[in-house]
Motif scaffolding. Structure first.
Motif: not given
Ligand code: NIG
Ligand code: FE
Length: 414
Positions: A21, A267, A286, A288, A316, A358, A362
């Motif tokens: 990403p 996410t 990390e 998203q 990201a 991106n 995900s």
């Protein structure tokens, strides 16, 4: 299978770049080829370059002449609730009179009213309505859609919705990525703790054993599932091998972004109320962020998530529609690009990165979709404009000219 040569894109927006990403300034680099073209074999991109170069190699090919139009990867919508019955017109009208999402839910509208109608609907009827929604997505240039359950809230009704999602994936050109959201609300007939037991001990094992979902989501919010309850459900889902996405900090800053970080969820979604500490926690783990400006807009709020701070922090960022009948009745990724630029101060290039490559990462599909590069699927849209910024600039109508999935045209503007 036949070969296809795409020629004469005014801008071929490739998003070629590192195999991960994109963050920070990388989000502004769309790797555009002017007067670009692609050679497609067996549904995959074989060669990508200038039209002149592709033309020389295009022998015995079907030619798709973009005639100076814009070519971009198919949009990847990484957060939607597309399987539901009916609509929420009454909620819509009440909001116009000034009532809030929470007041309307307390008065018998909200998620619960859609649950009652979705339970009453047959599987074939839900499939037919889902097919109509799939068609709407294609008309806006979207070719991959993450799809959550969550309007059933019984074992059988949640499985019914996930089976509809599986059938939509099989029978429409769109790739649907299924997410189990049994913890969307507590149904009227259950006590909270008993319903959580049902989600953990009956729904999740069935979902996992029947391979009906890749992800598990929880609506972590005041009045829905608090941090401790969400933690219990997410831990059970993780144990069963499901990956995690979380509705976090939409209406209140409950610490859900930090919970997403604790689980290293794939996410954390919404984040309208997330503060600097939440952003730092997402960065450290990390996770998203998936930002959903359509729901802020449709709820009549002005509290958009802090996209600029998130990009500056190196997250990201993804943007998505949150398509659902209550808080975000839109399938239009171009509308989301417009909101991202006008309300969240993202640049048009950042918004395109957030809705393609991106978003693809995900969903665990960054190696196949989200950019136009050799070896990836030839899944792209042609728009009736010349400059990528026009996608976000003109709003309220679709500039889609045609949509291709694995090298096959699946939709055109007529
Ligand atoms: O993402 N926040 C929870 N779920 C949806 C709303 C669902 C509904 O109102 O039906 C959302 O906004
Ligand atoms: Fe949602």
């Amino acid at each position: 299978m036949k070969s296809v040569a795409v020629l004469h894109a005014s801008q071929l927006v490739t998003l070629a770049g590192p195999e991960r990403p994109r963050v920070g300034p990388e989000m502004s680099d769309l790797a555009i080829i002017r007067d670009g073209g692609m050679l497609i074999r067996d549904g995959k991109i074989d060669i990508i370059g200038s039209s002149a170069e592709i033309k020389k190699k295009a022998t015995d090919c079907e030619i798709v002449d973009a005639r100076g139009r814009l070519v971009v990867p198919g949009f990847v919508d990484a957060h939607t609730h597309p399987v539901f019955a009916a609509n929420r017109l009454d909620d819509f009208e009440r909001r116009a009179r000034g009532e809030t999402y929470e007041q309307i839910a307390a008065a018998g509208g909200g998620i619960w009213s859609t649950v009652e109608k979705t339970r009453a609907a047959s599987e074939p009827d839900l499939f037919e309505q889902g097919k109509k929604h799939a068609n709407w997505f294609l008309k806006c240039g979207t070719t991959t859609v993450e799809a959550k359950s969550g309007y059933g809230l019984t074992v059988e009704d949640e499985l019914k919705i996930l089976r509809v999602i599986r059938r939509l994936n099989e029978e429409t050109p769109i790739e649907f990525v299924p997410t189990f959201l049994g913890a969307h609300a507590v149904p009227r007939e259950w006590r909270q703790s008993e319903y959580i037991d049902l989600v953990i001990n009956e729904m999740l094992p069935r979902v996992a054993s029947e391979k009906l979902a890749e992800f598990c989501d929880v609506f972590c919010e005041r009045g829905y599932f608090d941090i401790a309850q969400s933690r219990e459900i997410l831990a059970a889902a993780k144990k069963l091998g499901l990956k995690l996405r979380i509705h976090a900090d939409q209406l209140t800053n409950s610490g859900a972004a930090k919970l997403a970080a604790e689980f290293k969820a794939t996410t954390a979604d919404h984040l309208e109320k997330t503060d600097e500490q939440g952003i730092a926690a997402l960065k450290a783990a990390e996770v998203q962020p998936v930002l959903l400006p359509g729901s802020v807009y449709a709820l009549g709020s002005t509290d958009y998530p802090r996209a600029r701070e998130m990009i500056d922090a190196g997250l990201a960022v993804v943007i998505a529609t949150d398509f659902n009948p209550g808080s975000s009745p839109t399938v239009s990724m171009p509308m989301i690009l417009s909101l991202a630029c006008t309300q969240m101060k993202m640049s048009p290039a950042e918004a395109i990165t957030a809705s393609t490559i991106n978003a693809a990462y995900s969903l665990g599909r960054g190696d196949k979709i989200g950019s136009l590069e050799t070896g990836k699927l030839a899944t792209f849209s042609i728009f009736d404009c010349q400059d990528y910024r026009e996608l976000a600039y003109w709003f309220g109508f679709s500039q889609m000219h045609s949509v291709y999935v694995r090298g096959e045209r699946v939709m055109d503007k007529n």
